[in-house]
Design a protein around this motif. Sequence first.
Motif: not given
Lengths: 223, 223
Positions: A145-146, A169, A173-178, A181, A194
């Motif tokens: 996610d970075d 998923k 570890t993939f923070d979709e909200d982050l 954002q 998605t």
Amino acid sequence: MAVIDMEKPILDKNDRIAQENRALFDRKGVLVLDLMSSPGSGKTTTIQMLIKALGDRYNVAVIEGDIASSVDADKIKAGGNAAVQINTGGLCHLEADMIARAAKVLPLDDLDLIIIENVGNLVCPVDFYLGEHAKIMILSVPEGDDKPLKYPGIFQASKAVIVNKADVKPYFTFDEDLFRQHVAELNPTAPVFTLAATTGEGSKPLVDWVAEHIDEVKAGAEA
Amino acid sequence: MAVIDMEKPILDKNDRIAQENRALFDRKGVLVLDLMSSPGSGKTTTIQMLIKALGDRYNVAVIEGDIASSVDADKIKAGGNAAVQINTGGLCHLEADMIARAAKVLPLDDLDLIIIENVGNLVCPVDFYLGEHAKIMILSVPEGDDKPLKYPGIFQASKAVIVNKADVKPYFTFDEDLFRQHVAELNPTAPVFTLAATTGEGSKPLVDWVAEHIDEVKAGAEA
């Protein structure tokens, strides 16, 4: 450094050819999308999914850009669609003159959509306008996610962003909200779709988005 | 085209600085590895794993190359190791002069190993010698087994190949035998290390390989 002076006329030449490409595509009423991503994010699978979803209504052709091989074009041709393979011979992006040459061998009068699969790379393809109506960026879940923090340019240049391999998923570890954002900060107007291209799960919003843009370009050509 | 003439002296200049880097590293007895991969293949996690496995025996520093951000260097520093962040400002690879500048701020006399994390990209970093002892290529399972066909250059340039994210193999179609066969065709002498950097599973052969090379360079400097 002298190279900077050399780069300018080349970019100008690329942009001039890209504008000619775009005028041709607009005149023929063919939507052209430029798909960009890292190697292995699922560009070819996404194209196959779009062809499956849109193939009944629209005629689709594909321009495959690769450093080497014709693995991807072979896959598309096996499905019965027109495909042109461009081997860049080491170059890490496609350029407008390559698209101009590919366009010459495609049946533009019969086409509604051309999908360009750019070379797998988050950096080089960003700066080269090919005459497309939209660049679309694919990020697959395993990449993390970075990526908007590390490769802001490609997220800024894209008209839409696809998050692919959503089906795996649970194993990453993939923070979709982050992620969303980060993308919104760089590019507030780009929709984020998605989906899992392999199964087609979650693909309807993207398919609808592409269909709308096909109709828009077609209407523009007929006006 | 005039650009080709311009490229030559730049590459020559890069190679000259790279050779100076290499002479310095050899003199100080510090092994330098250049890690290359797509974005999100696990370069930083592999570096963290190597630091964990080798940190008791050796002093390790990291040079982080990124288009933008210091996400990765922050992770390394959080672990207590020396890290230098290089932001390339859009450039898709590191160059030898960047490494020369980074080397100036690292405590070379106290170090045994420097790991360079190149910009995430399968194309651009290949052509730039930085003064490293070995380039190592990481391919993660989700990227697919066909990458050697599409990006032969990076596989040919690497002294070793890592297959990362082996733990998610059950969720992807990745034919490891086929992948190893492709790699062997391009680069018969490169060992292929299959592992999961997040857990360290399967990492011992790579850790041993790196330790051997550290000892070799150290012995060379003392001789």
